[in-house]
Write an enzyme that holds these catalytic residues in place. Structure first.
Site, mmCIF file in Angstrom:
data_model
loop_
_atom_site.group_PDB
_atom_site.id
_atom_site.type_symbol
_atom_site.label_atom_id
_atom_site.label_comp_id
_atom_site.label_asym_id
_atom_site.label_seq_id
_atom_site.Cartn_x
_atom_site.Cartn_y
_atom_site.Cartn_z
ATOM 1 N NE ARG A 166 -3.708 -2.557 0.346
ATOM 2 C CZ ARG A 166 -3.264 -3.762 0.017
ATOM 3 N NH1 ARG A 166 -2.104 -4.005 -0.845
ATOM 4 N NH2 ARG A 166 -4.037 -4.726 0.082
ATOM 5 C CB SER A 238 -8.612 -1.386 3.939
ATOM 6 O OG SER A 238 -9.151 -2.354 3.415
ATOM 7 C CD GLU A 334 -4.983 0.437 3.141
ATOM 8 O OE1 GLU A 334 -5.424 0.738 2.221
ATOM 9 O OE2 GLU A 334 -4.739 -0.761 3.485
#
Length: 338
Positions: A166, A238, A334
């Site tokens: 990520r 997420s 994230e």
């Protein structure tokens, strides 16, 4: 080239959390030439710039006192075909999920595990999006970008992008410096299904075949069952990365928490399920103001209505403190906060 400069621009439609904030100015960028022209536009020479695609990976905590650059560069095409792969290019403003569906409809599998991830094609390399056993970086060939300060057109290959979990060059050293304008993917002709994740495997049970379309449909069904629709309940997917810990730290944690959910890594480390950690701390369904942890998926923070970016960050920090105190594990966001 003269671009229209919009004033007091609402960013509500341009962030999936649904924060009601505004930008001092905005410009819609629908071509590479338009992106390159930004560097010589005197009207915005001294203004901070914010590149926005679908706004699916950002927490806007306040009005933006600068110019929001809304990327709308479209187009999808096969640019080359070799004996073992198709090279497919898409404009940065293309909707990611629609692009994945387009490749499958033309008999080019390889991206099906990444179905229904919100955002645009141009945002995918920044985050190195991933799901159900596949990361975008595995299918990435190269991208085109414009350096905002100079207007230079630059090509990045996989090594240049420095993809991580990520993560990418564009989230670190390159943050705010470039606007991605198009991305090229290499889709292998020797396709191998990835359907080992438990949720996807269950969704495929009884299916007459396990081709790429079946996996695409299974991933869509799983995501719709587990994750909230951002058009109904604002969210950024997420919110936390699954933390990776050393083998020694994992064994110590497992001794205290025998039920800890983990995924072994090739280097001997262990990736922990952040959602499980958050759930065990009792945060599922709880919130601060209009910001809350989703009641079905603890990894997702949502806007229950009227939430501010500051409230989402307050909630995220409270969760991080509790997870650190109980498990001695530090969670990392994230999305980018602004």
């Amino acid at each position: 080239m003269s671009l229209q400069l919009l004033t007091d621009f609402p960013l509500l439609p341009h962030n999936t959390f649904g924060f009601d904030v505004r930008a001092r100015h905005a410009m819609r960028i629908d071509s590479v030439d338009a992106a390159a022209a930004l560097a010589t536009d005197a009207r915005i020479a001294n203004l901070p710039q914010l590149v926005l695609g679908g706004g699916s990976n950002i927490v806007l905590t306040r009005d933006f006192d600068g110019v929001a650059l809304i990327v709308g560069i479209l187009g999808k095409r096969v640019i080359d075909e070799t004996g073992d792969a198709w090279l497919v290019e898409a404009g940065a403003g293309e909707n990611w999920h629609d692009f994945v569906a387009w490749t499958l409809a033309r008999g080019m599998p390889g991206l099906e595990n990444l179905a229904l991830i919100p955002g645009t094609v141009g945002a995918a390399p920044i985050q190195n999006i991933g799901a159900y056993g596949l990361e975008m970086g595995e299918r990435f060939e190269r991208l085109q970008a414009v350096e905002l300060a100079t207007g230079a057109r630059v090509e990045f290959d996989r090594a240049d992008c420095a993809f991580g979990y990520r993560d990418s060059f564009f989230k670190r050293a390159g943050r705010g410096r470039f606007m991605i304008t198009s991305v090229v993917f290499r889709l292998p002709k020797a396709w191998t299904p990835r359907a080992d994740y438990a949720d996807v495997a269950r969704a495929l049970e009884g299916a007459s075949k396990r081709d790429a379309q079946a996996i695409f449909d299974a991933v869509v069904a799983v995501r719709r069952a587990k994750l909230p629709d951002w058009t109904v309940l604002g969210n950024a997917g997420s919110f936390f990365k699954n933390p990776v810990v050393s083998a020694q730290a994992f064994e110590a944690l497992k001794a205290r928490e025998p039920g800890v959910v983990s995924y072994p890594q090739a280097d001997g480390q262990a990736k922990l399920a952040a959602g499980w950690l958050i759930d065990r701390c009792g945060w599922k369904g709880r919130g601060i103001g209009g910001a809350a942890v989703h009641d079905r998926q603890a990894l997702v923070l949502v806007n229950r209505g009227g939430a501010t970016g500051a409230q989402v960050l307050e909630l995220a920090n409270a969760i991080k403190r509790d997870v650190l105190a109980r498990f001695d594990v530090e969670l990392e966001m994230e999305p980018v906060a602004l």
